[in-house]
Write a protein that holds these residues in place. Structure first.
Motif, PDB file in Angstrom:
ATOM      1  N   ASP A 196     -15.704  -2.282  19.900  1.00  0.00           N
ATOM      2  CA  ASP A 196     -14.774  -2.421  21.018  1.00  0.00           C
ATOM      3  C   ASP A 196     -15.178  -3.529  21.978  1.00  0.00           C
ATOM      4  O   ASP A 196     -14.450  -3.841  22.921  1.00  0.00           O
ATOM      5  CB  ASP A 196     -14.669  -1.092  21.787  1.00  0.00           C
ATOM      6  CG  ASP A 196     -16.000  -0.678  22.396  1.00  0.00           C
ATOM      7  OD1 ASP A 196     -15.988  -0.052  23.468  1.00  0.00           O
ATOM      8  OD2 ASP A 196     -17.049  -0.983  21.791  1.00  0.00           O
ATOM      9  N   ASP A 215     -11.393   1.270  19.771  1.00  0.00           N
ATOM     10  CA  ASP A 215     -10.791   0.187  20.535  1.00  0.00           C
ATOM     11  C   ASP A 215     -11.148  -1.142  19.893  1.00  0.00           C
ATOM     12  O   ASP A 215     -12.190  -1.258  19.241  1.00  0.00           O
ATOM     13  CB  ASP A 215     -11.319   0.181  21.980  1.00  0.00           C
ATOM     14  CG  ASP A 215     -10.718   1.289  22.800  1.00  0.00           C
ATOM     15  OD1 ASP A 215     -11.427   1.859  23.635  1.00  0.00           O
ATOM     16  OD2 ASP A 215      -9.531   1.589  22.597  1.00  0.00           O
ATOM     17  N   LEU A 216     -10.295  -2.115  20.074  1.00  0.00           N
ATOM     18  CA  LEU A 216     -10.604  -3.475  19.656  1.00  0.00           C
ATOM     19  C   LEU A 216     -10.729  -4.339  20.901  1.00  0.00           C
ATOM     20  O   LEU A 216      -9.962  -4.170  21.850  1.00  0.00           O
ATOM     21  CB  LEU A 216      -9.504  -4.013  18.728  1.00  0.00           C
ATOM     22  CG  LEU A 216      -9.475  -3.382  17.326  1.00  0.00           C
ATOM     23  CD1 LEU A 216      -8.225  -3.823  16.580  1.00  0.00           C
ATOM     24  CD2 LEU A 216     -10.722  -3.758  16.549  1.00  0.00           C
ATOM     25  N   GLU A 272      -7.481  -6.073  22.307  1.00  0.00           N
ATOM     26  CA  GLU A 272      -6.238  -5.337  22.559  1.00  0.00           C
ATOM     27  C   GLU A 272      -5.837  -5.418  24.024  1.00  0.00           C
ATOM     28  O   GLU A 272      -4.657  -5.348  24.353  1.00  0.00           O
ATOM     29  CB  GLU A 272      -6.392  -3.868  22.160  1.00  0.00           C
ATOM     30  CG  GLU A 272      -6.003  -3.572  20.727  1.00  0.00           C
ATOM     31  CD  GLU A 272      -5.809  -2.092  20.464  1.00  0.00           C
ATOM     32  OE1 GLU A 272      -6.526  -1.281  21.067  1.00  0.00           O
ATOM     33  OE2 GLU A 272      -4.959  -1.759  19.642  1.00  0.00           O
ATOM     34  N   HIS A 273      -6.820  -5.483  24.901  1.00  0.00           N
ATOM     35  CA  HIS A 273      -6.558  -5.592  26.338  1.00  0.00           C
ATOM     36  C   HIS A 273      -7.411  -6.744  26.841  1.00  0.00           C
ATOM     37  O   HIS A 273      -8.620  -6.594  27.030  1.00  0.00           O
ATOM     38  CB  HIS A 273      -6.908  -4.296  27.055  1.00  0.00           C
ATOM     39  CG  HIS A 273      -6.145  -3.118  26.546  1.00  0.00           C
ATOM     40  ND1 HIS A 273      -4.847  -2.869  26.928  1.00  0.00           N
ATOM     41  CD2 HIS A 273      -6.474  -2.154  25.672  1.00  0.00           C
ATOM     42  CE1 HIS A 273      -4.413  -1.774  26.309  1.00  0.00           C
ATOM     43  NE2 HIS A 273      -5.385  -1.330  25.543  1.00  0.00           N
ATOM     44  N   THR A 300      -2.483  -9.567  27.669  1.00  0.00           N
ATOM     45  CA  THR A 300      -1.887  -8.482  26.895  1.00  0.00           C
ATOM     46  C   THR A 300      -1.226  -7.466  27.818  1.00  0.00           C
ATOM     47  O   THR A 300      -0.507  -6.590  27.347  1.00  0.00           O
ATOM     48  CB  THR A 300      -2.968  -7.758  26.083  1.00  0.00           C
ATOM     49  OG1 THR A 300      -4.012  -7.332  26.992  1.00  0.00           O
ATOM     50  CG2 THR A 300      -3.589  -8.683  25.036  1.00  0.00           C
ATOM     51  N   GLU A 301      -1.482  -7.587  29.115  1.00  0.00           N
ATOM     52  CA  GLU A 301      -1.062  -6.551  30.077  1.00  0.00           C
ATOM     53  C   GLU A 301       0.242  -6.931  30.778  1.00  0.00           C
ATOM     54  O   GLU A 301       0.257  -7.413  31.922  1.00  0.00           O
ATOM     55  CB  GLU A 301      -2.181  -6.304  31.088  1.00  0.00           C
ATOM     56  CG  GLU A 301      -3.519  -5.959  30.442  1.00  0.00           C
ATOM     57  CD  GLU A 301      -3.396  -4.797  29.474  1.00  0.00           C
ATOM     58  OE1 GLU A 301      -3.049  -3.683  29.923  1.00  0.00           O
ATOM     59  OE2 GLU A 301      -3.646  -5.001  28.260  1.00  0.00           O
ATOM     60  N   THR A 326       2.914 -13.601  19.533  1.00  0.00           N
ATOM     61  CA  THR A 326       1.846 -12.844  18.876  1.00  0.00           C
ATOM     62  C   THR A 326       0.693 -13.791  18.595  1.00  0.00           C
ATOM     63  O   THR A 326       0.882 -14.821  17.920  1.00  0.00           O
ATOM     64  CB  THR A 326       2.352 -12.212  17.564  1.00  0.00           C
ATOM     65  OG1 THR A 326       3.457 -11.346  17.866  1.00  0.00           O
ATOM     66  CG2 THR A 326       1.253 -11.408  16.895  1.00  0.00           C
ATOM     67  N   HIS A 347      -4.840 -12.732  16.844  1.00  0.00           N
ATOM     68  CA  HIS A 347      -5.401 -11.406  16.547  1.00  0.00           C
ATOM     69  C   HIS A 347      -4.301 -10.403  16.230  1.00  0.00           C
ATOM     70  O   HIS A 347      -4.582  -9.216  16.060  1.00  0.00           O
ATOM     71  CB  HIS A 347      -6.217 -10.907  17.738  1.00  0.00           C
ATOM     72  CG  HIS A 347      -7.297 -11.854  18.153  1.00  0.00           C
ATOM     73  ND1 HIS A 347      -8.326 -12.218  17.320  1.00  0.00           N
ATOM     74  CD2 HIS A 347      -7.488 -12.534  19.311  1.00  0.00           C
ATOM     75  CE1 HIS A 347      -9.123 -13.067  17.961  1.00  0.00           C
ATOM     76  NE2 HIS A 347      -8.625 -13.285  19.171  1.00  0.00           N
ATOM     77  N   VAL A 386      -1.853  -9.603  18.278  1.00  0.00           N
ATOM     78  CA  VAL A 386      -1.556  -8.870  19.502  1.00  0.00           C
ATOM     79  C   VAL A 386      -0.524  -9.655  20.310  1.00  0.00           C
ATOM     80  O   VAL A 386      -0.599 -10.889  20.398  1.00  0.00           O
ATOM     81  CB  VAL A 386      -2.843  -8.659  20.324  1.00  0.00           C
ATOM     82  CG1 VAL A 386      -2.545  -7.970  21.638  1.00  0.00           C
ATOM     83  CG2 VAL A 386      -3.852  -7.856  19.515  1.00  0.00           C
ATOM     84  N   SER A 387       0.442  -8.948  20.901  1.00  0.00           N
ATOM     85  CA  SER A 387       1.464  -9.595  21.711  1.00  0.00           C
ATOM     86  C   SER A 387       0.903  -9.959  23.078  1.00  0.00           C
ATOM     87  O   SER A 387       0.281  -9.125  23.753  1.00  0.00           O
ATOM     88  CB  SER A 387       2.663  -8.652  21.877  1.00  0.00           C
ATOM     89  OG  SER A 387       3.697  -9.281  22.590  1.00  0.00           O
TER      90      SER A 387
END
Lengths: 308, 181
Positions: free
Chosen positions: A63, B7-8, B11-12, B114-115, B162, B165, B167-168
């Motif tokens: 993570d 989690d990656l 991602e955030h 990403t947020e 996108t 990775h 991710v949008s």
């Protein structure tokens, strides 16, 4: 060091920075000094000496790619029992606790100057600024450490549920006497780990109270020696004394007590203090940084006494 | 059955597309306010409260700051108590003050986060960030805003896409445009 030689050293540094390709040598000069001369060595590094850690010793996570290290902790075990014959033992499945040490960076301010304005300094401003930067970085380490110790002990005269419900931070009445000092040394061994104090942290003002002890409390001619020469001992009542000037962290009439570091936790150094220098046209800038992590995995080896 | 979800790290995330990685970046570090009741991820927008702590979103004349490290970053916090209340450890460095950092809106950057609230964003659309300290789904997330009505903290640049990775992300230039006083 004479004023002339200091000015010459500033000039030598100035010339190094102005000569292309000499930046690293100048950086080495400042870096070497930074690593060997500190105004007050931080007390965290004496109580929990840092262990240099390399990339291969870090624990990877999915993570995050930030550095992290998992440390095993001694597991508890059920007690042995006396039983009659034809009795088998109770099974216990092996497991145990671990904890994580994460890392962060400590930064000094970035000092900047027009190099032509450096020419007129006669004092060794390089040494003063780098000394102050390192002192402040060590003070930040010490500040975080004391905050963590106080948080782990929960507060004065408060039983700590994860350490056998004993009080680790105790208020002791009667001033600072040999008797109350010995009472303070009882705090840690009362805990379930039965640890003894190895190191005491005390500030320089509080130490003057101990210097008041007469011959009947100190014994022998030591009281006379202290009256003549002041306090010089680093060992006292079977413990190592660390006397600090940081009264903002270690208040007056307070002592912190610590066991051996192996009973406390881990202090890892990923990158010890580095002084970065940059010289771009006529501007010089420098700052110090380090990357380290410290976690108290077991708080039974911490105690505090507030004398009143 | 509830199971552990990993989690990656991307991602955030806040990705500086332009104007970053330089020695004079405009960043700011501060503790996260205890008024924020969820783990603020990287990429969210925060402002400074009167105590000098980060709270979510922007309103009025507040300056937007875009978090580069989330509350769960190991360099921000290393919590040592389990959800059941058992002691694991007491972190020293980083300590318990949860100091994180972000890029200030008036810095010269193009960022991708990403947020954001999923919607269609045309280039030059203005963006606001919701003030919601107790709502993880919206607190500090970018969404469409109206100039002079909302505190604007960004202008859409190359828009939503996108990334590498999968991710949008929403790309934008951070700006400072408070509401009409």
């Amino acid at each position: 060091m004479s004023t002339q030689s200091v000015a010459m050293r500033n000039e030598a540094l100035f010339e190094q920075l102005r000569t292309p390709g000499m930046e690293k040598q100048a950086a080495d000069t400042v870096s070497d000094y930074t690593r060997t001369k500190m105004r007050e060595d931080g007390f965290l590094r004496k109580i929990m000496p840092p262990i240099t850690i390399t990339n291969s010793e870090l624990t990877r996570r999915i993570d995050t790619d930030e550095p992290w290290r998992v440390v095993d902790k001694e597991p508890g075990s059920p007690a042995s029992i006396s039983v009659p014959f034809m009795t088998l033992p109770v099974d216990t499945y092996i497991t145990g606790p671990r904890y994580g040490v994460s890392f962060c960076r400590i930064l000094s301010p970035r000092f900047a100057k027009d190099v032509d304005q450096l020419r007129t300094w006669e004092m060794d401003i390089r040494q003063i600024l780098s000394d102050n930067a390192i002192k402040d970085m060590l003070a930040e380490e010490d500040s975080k450490f004391i905050a963590a110790c106080n948080a782990a002990m929960l507060g004065a005269d408060t039983a700590v549920p994860y350490n056998g419900n004993v009080v680790q931070w105790e208020t002791i009445s009667g001033g600072i006497t040999r008797e109350t000092w010995a009472e303070a040394l009882k705090i840690m061994p009362r805990g379930p780990s039965s640890l003894e104090t190895q190191t005491i942290l005390i500030n320089s003002v509080t130490m003057k109270e101990v210097m008041k002890w007469g011959r009947d409390e100190l014994g022998g001619d030591w009281a006379q020696d202290i009256a003549k020469q002041g306090w010089s001992a680093t060992e006292f009542m079977g413990t190592t004394l660390i006397i600090t000037i940081k009264r903002g962290l270690v208040p007056d009439n307070t002592i912190f007590m610590f066991s051996e570091p192996k009973f406390m936790g881990k202090h890892f150094m990923l990158e010890d203090t580095v002084m970065y220098i940059k010289n771009e046209h006529f501007m010089i800038e420098f700052f110090a940084y380090q990357t380290s992590g410290c976690t108290l995995g077991h708080t039974g080896g911490i105690a505090r006494a507030d004398f009143e | 059955m509830t199971s552990y979800a990993p989690d990656l790290m991307f991602e955030h995330m806040l990705t500086p597309l332009k104007g970053w990685v330089k020695s004079n970046q405009l960043d700011y570090s501060a503790p996260i306010s205890s008024n924020v009741t969820f783990a603020l991820p990287a990429g969210r927008v925060v402002h400074l409260n009167s105590s000098g702590e980060f709270e979510t979103g922007v309103s009025g004349a507040q300056m937007g700051i875009f978090l580069t490290s989330g509350a769960n970053s190991p360099a921000v916090a290393n919590p040592g108590t389990t959800s059941g209340g058992s002691f694991v450890h007491q972190a020293v460095m980083p300590g318990s003050t949860n100091i994180t950092a972000g890029l200030v809106a008036t810095g010269g950057y193009e960022l991708a986060t990403t947020e954001f609230v999923d919607a269609t964003y045309a280039p030059n659309a203005t963006l606001q960030a919701t003030v919601a300290n107790t709502t993880e789904s919206t607190g500090g997330k970018l969404t469409a805003g109206t100039r002079y009505t909302h505190a604007i903290c960004g202008v859409v640049s190359r828009g939503k896409y996108t990334n590498e990775h999968g991710v949008s992300v929403l790309a934008f230039w951070p700006v400072y445009l408070p509401t009409t006083p």
